[in-house]
Design a protein around this motif. Structure first.
Motif, PDB file in Angstrom:
ATOM      1  N   GLY A  56      -5.292  11.279  -4.934  1.00  0.00           N
ATOM      2  CA  GLY A  56      -6.253  10.477  -5.707  1.00  0.00           C
ATOM      3  C   GLY A  56      -6.232   9.247  -5.044  1.00  0.00           C
ATOM      4  N   GLU A  57      -6.721   8.204  -6.048  1.00  0.00           N
ATOM      5  CA  GLU A  57      -6.789   6.777  -5.964  1.00  0.00           C
ATOM      6  C   GLU A  57      -5.374   6.293  -5.623  1.00  0.00           C
ATOM      7  OE1 GLU A  57      -8.224   2.453  -7.407  1.00  0.00           O
ATOM      8  OE2 GLU A  57      -8.363   4.288  -8.705  1.00  0.00           O
ATOM      9  N   SER A  58      -5.050   5.816  -4.570  1.00  0.00           N
ATOM     10  CA  SER A  58      -3.791   5.090  -4.117  1.00  0.00           C
ATOM     11  C   SER A  58      -3.799   3.850  -3.662  1.00  0.00           C
ATOM     12  CB  SER A  58      -3.076   6.015  -3.169  1.00  0.00           C
ATOM     13  OG  SER A  58      -2.748   7.378  -3.707  1.00  0.00           O
ATOM     14  N   ARG A  59      -2.773   2.828  -3.980  1.00  0.00           N
ATOM     15  CA  ARG A  59      -2.825   1.379  -3.513  1.00  0.00           C
ATOM     16  C   ARG A  59      -1.352   1.321  -3.218  1.00  0.00           C
ATOM     17  NH1 ARG A  59      -6.367  -2.996  -5.645  1.00  0.00           N
ATOM     18  NH2 ARG A  59      -4.922  -3.984  -4.875  1.00  0.00           N
ATOM     19  N   ILE A  60      -1.153   0.559  -1.890  1.00  0.00           N
ATOM     20  CA  ILE A  60       0.159   0.245  -1.496  1.00  0.00           C
ATOM     21  C   ILE A  60       0.154  -1.374  -1.624  1.00  0.00           C
ATOM     22  CG2 ILE A  60      -0.400   0.247   0.887  1.00  0.00           C
ATOM     23  CD1 ILE A  60       2.706   1.338   1.232  1.00  0.00           C
ATOM     24  N   THR A  61       1.451  -2.050  -1.816  1.00  0.00           N
ATOM     25  CA  THR A  61       1.924  -3.246  -1.814  1.00  0.00           C
ATOM     26  C   THR A  61       2.950  -3.425  -0.878  1.00  0.00           C
ATOM     27  OG1 THR A  61       0.789  -3.881  -3.949  1.00  0.00           O
ATOM     28  CG2 THR A  61       2.458  -5.386  -2.849  1.00  0.00           C
ATOM     29  N   ILE A  62       3.038  -4.120   0.380  1.00  0.00           N
ATOM     30  CA  ILE A  62       4.080  -4.300   1.135  1.00  0.00           C
ATOM     31  C   ILE A  62       4.616  -5.628   1.061  1.00  0.00           C
ATOM     32  CG2 ILE A  62       4.687  -4.128   3.555  1.00  0.00           C
ATOM     33  CD1 ILE A  62       2.110  -2.542   3.972  1.00  0.00           C
ATOM     34  N   TYR A  63       6.043  -5.665   1.095  1.00  0.00           N
ATOM     35  CA  TYR A  63       6.797  -6.900   0.777  1.00  0.00           C
ATOM     36  C   TYR A  63       7.404  -7.259   2.307  1.00  0.00           C
ATOM     37  CZ  TYR A  63      10.722  -9.925   0.349  1.00  0.00           C
ATOM     38  OH  TYR A  63      11.391 -11.091   0.430  1.00  0.00           O
ATOM     39  N   TYR A  64       7.094  -8.238   2.438  1.00  0.00           N
ATOM     40  CA  TYR A  64       7.632  -8.733   4.022  1.00  0.00           C
ATOM     41  C   TYR A  64       8.903  -9.800   3.782  1.00  0.00           C
ATOM     42  CZ  TYR A  64       3.773  -6.415   6.086  1.00  0.00           C
ATOM     43  OH  TYR A  64       2.844  -5.612   6.522  1.00  0.00           O
ATOM     44  N   ALA A 107       6.902 -10.701  11.197  1.00  0.00           N
ATOM     45  CA  ALA A 107       7.506 -10.338   9.898  1.00  0.00           C
ATOM     46  C   ALA A 107       7.726  -8.856   9.741  1.00  0.00           C
ATOM     47  CB  ALA A 107       6.759 -10.941   9.018  1.00  0.00           C
ATOM     48  N   MET A 108       8.675  -8.168   9.346  1.00  0.00           N
ATOM     49  CA  MET A 108       8.774  -6.783   9.398  1.00  0.00           C
ATOM     50  C   MET A 108       8.713  -6.497   7.874  1.00  0.00           C
ATOM     51  SD  MET A 108       8.859  -5.785  12.525  1.00  0.00           S
ATOM     52  CE  MET A 108       9.182  -3.970  12.586  1.00  0.00           C
ATOM     53  N   PRO A 109       8.099  -5.361   7.530  1.00  0.00           N
ATOM     54  CA  PRO A 109       8.412  -4.798   6.222  1.00  0.00           C
ATOM     55  C   PRO A 109       9.518  -4.597   5.602  1.00  0.00           C
ATOM     56  CG  PRO A 109       6.619  -3.436   7.627  1.00  0.00           C
ATOM     57  CD  PRO A 109       7.421  -4.278   8.400  1.00  0.00           C
ATOM     58  N   GLN A 110      10.208  -4.846   4.632  1.00  0.00           N
ATOM     59  CA  GLN A 110      11.177  -4.876   3.867  1.00  0.00           C
ATOM     60  C   GLN A 110      11.217  -4.070   2.714  1.00  0.00           C
ATOM     61  OE1 GLN A 110      14.072  -6.092   4.957  1.00  0.00           O
ATOM     62  NE2 GLN A 110      12.715  -6.563   6.732  1.00  0.00           N
ATOM     63  N   GLY A 111      10.122  -3.475   2.216  1.00  0.00           N
ATOM     64  CA  GLY A 111      10.134  -2.730   1.084  1.00  0.00           C
ATOM     65  C   GLY A 111       8.419  -2.313   0.835  1.00  0.00           C
ATOM     66  N   ALA A 112       8.235  -1.426  -0.171  1.00  0.00           N
ATOM     67  CA  ALA A 112       6.794  -1.256  -0.376  1.00  0.00           C
ATOM     68  C   ALA A 112       6.622  -0.529  -1.925  1.00  0.00           C
ATOM     69  CB  ALA A 112       6.053  -0.199   0.669  1.00  0.00           C
ATOM     70  N   VAL A 113       5.551  -0.723  -2.516  1.00  0.00           N
ATOM     71  CA  VAL A 113       5.303  -0.222  -3.967  1.00  0.00           C
ATOM     72  C   VAL A 113       4.102   0.434  -3.747  1.00  0.00           C
ATOM     73  CG1 VAL A 113       5.079  -0.576  -6.381  1.00  0.00           C
ATOM     74  CG2 VAL A 113       6.623  -1.982  -5.184  1.00  0.00           C
ATOM     75  N   ILE A 114       4.042   1.762  -4.245  1.00  0.00           N
ATOM     76  CA  ILE A 114       2.647   2.603  -4.137  1.00  0.00           C
ATOM     77  C   ILE A 114       2.325   3.093  -5.602  1.00  0.00           C
ATOM     78  CG2 ILE A 114       1.869   4.739  -3.324  1.00  0.00           C
ATOM     79  CD1 ILE A 114       3.911   4.628  -0.939  1.00  0.00           C
ATOM     80  N   LEU A 115       1.137   2.813  -5.826  1.00  0.00           N
ATOM     81  CA  LEU A 115       0.793   3.269  -7.136  1.00  0.00           C
ATOM     82  C   LEU A 115      -0.396   4.449  -6.728  1.00  0.00           C
ATOM     83  CD1 LEU A 115      -0.281  -0.089  -8.756  1.00  0.00           C
ATOM     84  CD2 LEU A 115       1.796   1.479  -9.264  1.00  0.00           C
ATOM     85  N   SER A 116      -0.246   5.629  -7.528  1.00  0.00           N
ATOM     86  CA  SER A 116      -1.138   6.442  -7.245  1.00  0.00           C
ATOM     87  C   SER A 116      -1.374   7.342  -8.268  1.00  0.00           C
ATOM     88  CB  SER A 116      -0.597   7.527  -6.074  1.00  0.00           C
ATOM     89  OG  SER A 116      -1.152   8.656  -5.742  1.00  0.00           O
TER      90      SER A 116
END
Length: 122
Positions: A57-65, A77-86
């Motif tokens: 379903g609806e999903s959003r990601i936030t990427i930490y650099y 800058a390379m990604p260091q982490g991510a949070v996914i809401l789904s």
């Protein structure tokens, strides 16, 4: 300033030096600025991909650099982490598919990705 540029033009390899300086300046600026919804182009693209996973379903990601190194020869800058809401994150099979997709797309290990159920819309 003009004298300095004229000296650069007259010396061998000056065009390479000027090109290197321009590239260095470009690397100091982020590649993707947040849009009105607070997501970068990359986050929007990945969110669309995650939302297309069956059951997600609806999903959003936030990427930490991590902050990018500054100076000559600095890397992007390379990604260091991510949070996914789904919306479908309550289903363990969907969570695993979201995790595998994010690992692949961001080249991050699983322990740097967190997945949470999205709050239901009223």
């Amino acid at each position: 300033m003009k004298d300095w540029l004229n000296k650069l033009k007259g010396s061998k390899g000056s065009s390479w030096l000027l090109l290197a300086l321009l590239l260095g300046v470009l690397l100091l600026f982020p590649l993707s600025e947040p849009r009105e919804n607070g997501m970068t182009d990359e986050e929007q693209r990945i969110s669309a991909t995650l939302s297309a996973i069956a059951g997600a379903g609806e999903s959003r990601i936030t990427i930490y650099y991590a902050p990018a190194e500054k100076g000559f020869g600095a890397s992007a800058a390379m990604p260091q982490g991510a949070v996914i809401l789904s919306r479908g994150a309550n289903d363990i099979a969907v969570r695993l598919q979201l995790l595998r997709a994010a690992e692949t797309l961001l080249q991050l290990p699983a322990d740097q990705i967190e997945i949470f159920p999205m709050e239901e819309a009223e």
